[in-house]
Each structure stands twice: as C-alpha cells, then as structure tokens.
Design a protein around this motif. Sequence first.
Motif, PDB file in Angstrom:
ATOM      1  N   UNK A 109       8.111  11.364  87.893  1.00 48.07           N
ATOM      2  CA  UNK A 109       7.337  12.431  87.329  1.00 48.07           C
ATOM      3  C   UNK A 109       5.931  12.179  87.331  1.00 48.07           C
ATOM      4  N   UNK A 110       5.091  13.351  87.432  1.00 44.32           N
ATOM      5  CA  UNK A 110       3.712  13.224  87.488  1.00 44.32           C
ATOM      6  C   UNK A 110       3.116  12.435  86.246  1.00 44.32           C
ATOM      7  N   UNK A 111       2.232  11.747  86.358  1.00 48.28           N
ATOM      8  CA  UNK A 111       1.558  11.033  85.102  1.00 48.28           C
ATOM      9  C   UNK A 111       1.147  11.997  84.033  1.00 48.28           C
ATOM     10  N   UNK A 112       0.728  13.107  84.522  1.00 46.19           N
ATOM     11  CA  UNK A 112       0.165  14.161  83.530  1.00 46.19           C
ATOM     12  C   UNK A 112       1.144  14.503  82.693  1.00 46.19           C
ATOM     13  N   UNK A 113       2.216  14.627  83.276  1.00 47.99           N
ATOM     14  CA  UNK A 113       3.526  15.202  82.621  1.00 47.99           C
ATOM     15  C   UNK A 113       4.026  13.954  81.472  1.00 47.99           C
ATOM     16  N   UNK A 114       4.135  12.567  82.135  1.00 47.86           N
ATOM     17  CA  UNK A 114       4.494  11.553  81.203  1.00 47.86           C
ATOM     18  C   UNK A 114       3.613  11.433  80.108  1.00 47.86           C
ATOM     19  N   UNK A 115       2.118  11.588  79.982  1.00 42.41           N
ATOM     20  CA  UNK A 115       1.360  11.672  78.978  1.00 42.41           C
ATOM     21  C   UNK A 115       1.603  12.819  77.977  1.00 42.41           C
ATOM     22  N   UNK A 116       1.918  13.842  78.522  1.00 45.91           N
ATOM     23  CA  UNK A 116       2.505  15.022  77.751  1.00 45.91           C
ATOM     24  C   UNK A 116       3.305  14.983  76.885  1.00 45.91           C
ATOM     25  N   UNK A 117       4.488  14.482  77.655  1.00 43.93           N
ATOM     26  CA  UNK A 117       5.640  14.223  77.167  1.00 43.93           C
ATOM     27  C   UNK A 117       5.818  13.054  75.993  1.00 43.93           C
ATOM     28  N   UNK A 118       4.942  12.040  76.172  1.00 41.17           N
ATOM     29  CA  UNK A 118       4.658  10.773  75.373  1.00 41.17           C
ATOM     30  C   UNK A 118       4.069  11.644  73.974  1.00 41.17           C
ATOM     31  N   UNK A 119       3.127  12.374  74.265  1.00 40.66           N
ATOM     32  CA  UNK A 119       2.394  12.887  72.948  1.00 40.66           C
ATOM     33  C   UNK A 119       3.149  13.830  72.309  1.00 40.66           C
ATOM     34  N   UNK A 120       3.852  14.625  72.642  1.00 38.58           N
ATOM     35  CA  UNK A 120       4.995  15.769  72.133  1.00 38.58           C
ATOM     36  C   UNK A 120       6.181  14.707  71.436  1.00 38.58           C
ATOM     37  N   UNK A 121       6.424  13.430  71.994  1.00 35.40           N
ATOM     38  CA  UNK A 121       7.470  12.769  71.346  1.00 35.40           C
ATOM     39  C   UNK A 121       6.779  12.158  69.957  1.00 35.40           C
ATOM     40  N   UNK A 122       5.664  11.461  70.308  1.00 37.97           N
ATOM     41  CA  UNK A 122       4.933  10.996  69.069  1.00 37.97           C
ATOM     42  C   UNK A 122       4.453  12.164  68.124  1.00 37.97           C
ATOM     43  N   UNK A 123       4.055  13.296  68.403  1.00 37.21           N
ATOM     44  CA  UNK A 123       3.598  14.486  67.593  1.00 37.21           C
ATOM     45  C   UNK A 123       4.810  14.969  66.740  1.00 37.21           C
ATOM     46  N   UNK A 124       5.999  14.816  67.339  1.00 35.99           N
ATOM     47  CA  UNK A 124       7.068  15.387  66.498  1.00 35.99           C
ATOM     48  C   UNK A 124       7.682  14.828  65.294  1.00 35.99           C
ATOM     49  N   UNK A 125       6.841  13.628  65.179  1.00 35.35           N
ATOM     50  CA  UNK A 125       7.451  12.444  64.275  1.00 35.35           C
ATOM     51  C   UNK A 125       6.789  12.862  62.858  1.00 35.35           C
ATOM     52  N   UNK A 126       6.098  13.941  62.573  1.00 34.37           N
ATOM     53  CA  UNK A 126       5.463  14.176  61.281  1.00 34.37           C
ATOM     54  C   UNK A 126       6.250  14.461  59.968  1.00 34.37           C
ATOM     55  N   UNK A 127       7.604  15.053  60.351  1.00 31.54           N
ATOM     56  CA  UNK A 127       8.533  15.475  59.417  1.00 31.54           C
ATOM     57  C   UNK A 127       9.701  14.646  59.700  1.00 31.54           C
ATOM     58  N   UNK A 128       9.785  13.716  60.193  1.00 30.33           N
ATOM     59  CA  UNK A 128      10.963  13.105  60.664  1.00 30.33           C
ATOM     60  C   UNK A 128      10.993  11.716  60.011  1.00 30.33           C
ATOM     61  N   UNK A 129      12.275  11.271  59.511  1.00 28.93           N
ATOM     62  CA  UNK A 129      12.555   9.921  58.718  1.00 28.93           C
ATOM     63  C   UNK A 129      11.472   9.718  57.706  1.00 28.93           C
TER      64      UNK A 129
END
Length: 129
Positions: A109-129
């Motif tokens: 995967x392109x590095x920009x995609x990887x950084x964007x996906x990592x941000x999305x995964x981390x960002x979706x945690x606000x209402x979880x657990x």
Amino acid sequence: MPQELYKAINPVDYLSYAETLISDDQTCCQRTAADRAYYAAFLFWRNKLATKYPELRSVTDAKVHKIVCEKLKIEIGSLANDLRILRDARNEATYNTDLIYLSDNGRACHINYMISAAKKLIGCSTNKL
C-alpha cells in the motif's frame, strides 16, 4: 532499583513520527514510516483492548497481531480489516527488500494510505470500549 532503559510511549507518537519520515523520500524513511504507521494503530488498539481483554498483555509472540485483529473485529466490526491490511503492507515494506510495485501482490500500500488508515483506526476509538 533497575536502571530505566526506555521511557513509556504513547503509540500515537509513532504515527506522528511516520508523518515526519514521509517528508524524506529516501527508501529507508518511507519503509520505516510504513512500519511506524502500522505499529501506531496496532499498539494503540492492543493497549485499549487490553482493558477489556487483559490476556492480551501476556501474549508476546507474533500471535498477538491476529488476536488483536479478532478482538478488534468484535468491537468495531469490519473497520478492523484495515488493521490486517496495514499489517500486510507493513510486512511487505519491512521484509521485501526488492523493488516493490503497487500491483505486485495486492499487499503493498502507498504510505499515504497507510497513514490515513492508521489515523482512521485510531480516530474511531472515541466511542468504543
């Protein structure tokens, strides 16, 4: 008292470091950024999931990556697939020392995609657990 070897780190700091690295177009910086992007998301979720699944703290071998993905899928659903995609891409960037093309095997995967996906995964945690 034992001598301090490494200070504690917030896994999100790895993501910031990855973003710094991508400004350098050297191959080693790009590949290291891919590694750090994955580990930012993986360690963030491993730590967060360990509050609900304390057994995660005791798994120290490669199996922990699969276990975190399985637990993450229970908690956040299909978005957990992004972590698996990031791991595959990270493995490709880290272990394949040949020239890598985006279409080589579907894992890179392109590095920009990887950084964007990592941000999305981390960002979706606000209402979880």
